[in-house]
Design a protein around this motif. Structure first.
Motif, PDB file in Angstrom:
ATOM      1  N   THR A  98       0.797  -1.227   0.000  1.00  0.00           N
ATOM      2  CA  THR A  98       0.000   0.000   0.000  1.00  0.00           C
ATOM      3  C   THR A  98       0.832   1.281   0.000  1.00  0.00           C
ATOM      4  O   THR A  98       0.271   2.361   0.151  1.00  0.00           O
ATOM      5  CB  THR A  98      -0.958   0.024   1.215  1.00  0.00           C
ATOM      6  OG1 THR A  98      -0.185  -0.034   2.413  1.00  0.00           O
ATOM      7  CG2 THR A  98      -1.947  -1.130   1.148  1.00  0.00           C
ATOM      8  N   ARG A 149      -5.928   3.861  -4.612  1.00  0.00           N
ATOM      9  CA  ARG A 149      -6.301   3.051  -3.440  1.00  0.00           C
ATOM     10  C   ARG A 149      -7.733   2.537  -3.583  1.00  0.00           C
ATOM     11  O   ARG A 149      -8.003   1.369  -3.317  1.00  0.00           O
ATOM     12  CB  ARG A 149      -6.133   3.868  -2.157  1.00  0.00           C
ATOM     13  CG  ARG A 149      -4.672   4.141  -1.786  1.00  0.00           C
ATOM     14  CD  ARG A 149      -4.555   5.026  -0.546  1.00  0.00           C
ATOM     15  NE  ARG A 149      -5.085   4.363   0.630  1.00  0.00           N
ATOM     16  CZ  ARG A 149      -4.408   3.486   1.383  1.00  0.00           C
ATOM     17  NH1 ARG A 149      -3.157   3.184   1.074  1.00  0.00           N
ATOM     18  NH2 ARG A 149      -4.976   2.925   2.430  1.00  0.00           N
ATOM     19  N   LEU A 154      -8.924  -0.152  -1.169  1.00  0.00           N
ATOM     20  CA  LEU A 154      -8.292   0.373   0.046  1.00  0.00           C
ATOM     21  C   LEU A 154      -8.966   1.674   0.461  1.00  0.00           C
ATOM     22  O   LEU A 154      -9.421   2.440  -0.388  1.00  0.00           O
ATOM     23  CB  LEU A 154      -6.803   0.637  -0.216  1.00  0.00           C
ATOM     24  CG  LEU A 154      -5.963  -0.579  -0.593  1.00  0.00           C
ATOM     25  CD1 LEU A 154      -4.588  -0.139  -1.081  1.00  0.00           C
ATOM     26  CD2 LEU A 154      -5.846  -1.524   0.600  1.00  0.00           C
TER      27      LEU A 154
END
Length: 164
Positions: A98, A149, A154
């Protein structure tokens, strides 16, 4: 440029005794994007303790720690005649998937509209000093990172250098 990336990546892999994964990130990793002649790489380490254990080897090869480290990861730089030539961003295994440097690179490589948008902001920001340059670019980078993301399922982030 690619040879410089390969040499830096190989050197870091050797310092990490083959355990460190190294990827080219930053503007020079995105075809067609205007870039300063500075190579950025992302390096995956087991932990920051491992990075500290390799400190002497990094220093001996010219990878120097910067004074003001980001909160979320570690950075070392290489210079040639006091000019930065390389920046190594070190991330732990838990941060790797990430980290925004990789997400941003991947997104720009596949989204030409955002690449053009970022390039326009980046070129417009070159008139200021280093800190002003980053401040001007930050909202666009954050927006693109959050889009990347979201595409991966995410949650969004509020800042690019959050505390862990």
């Amino acid at each position: 440029m690619a040879c410089c990336v390969c040499r830096a990546a190989e050197q870091l892999r050797q310092i990490g005794q083959g355990r460190w994964l190294v990827e080219h990130v930053g503007s020079t990793s995105v075809p067609g994007l205007a870039a300063k002649p500075i190579i950025d790489v992302a390096v995956r380490v087991e932990s920051f303790d491992e990075l500290n254990d390799r400190r002497q080897d990094l220093n001996a090869c010219g990878w120097l720690a910067i004074r003001q480290q980001p909160r979320s990861h570690r950075v070392r730089v290489r210079e040639d005649q006091r000019r930065r030539t390389h920046i190594a961003h070190f991330f732990t295994i838990g941060q790797w998937e990430t980290c925004h440097q990789r997400l941003f690179r991947d997104w720009l490589q596949t989204h030409p509209d955002d690449l053009a948008r970022y390039q326009a902001v980046k070129l417009g920001a070159t008139t200021g000093d280093g800190s002003e340059y980053m401040i001007i670019k930050q909202p666009v980078v954050l927006d693109i990172v959050n889009r990347a993301r979201a595409a991966r399922g995410l949650p969004p982030i509020d800042e690019l250098d959050p505390e862990d």
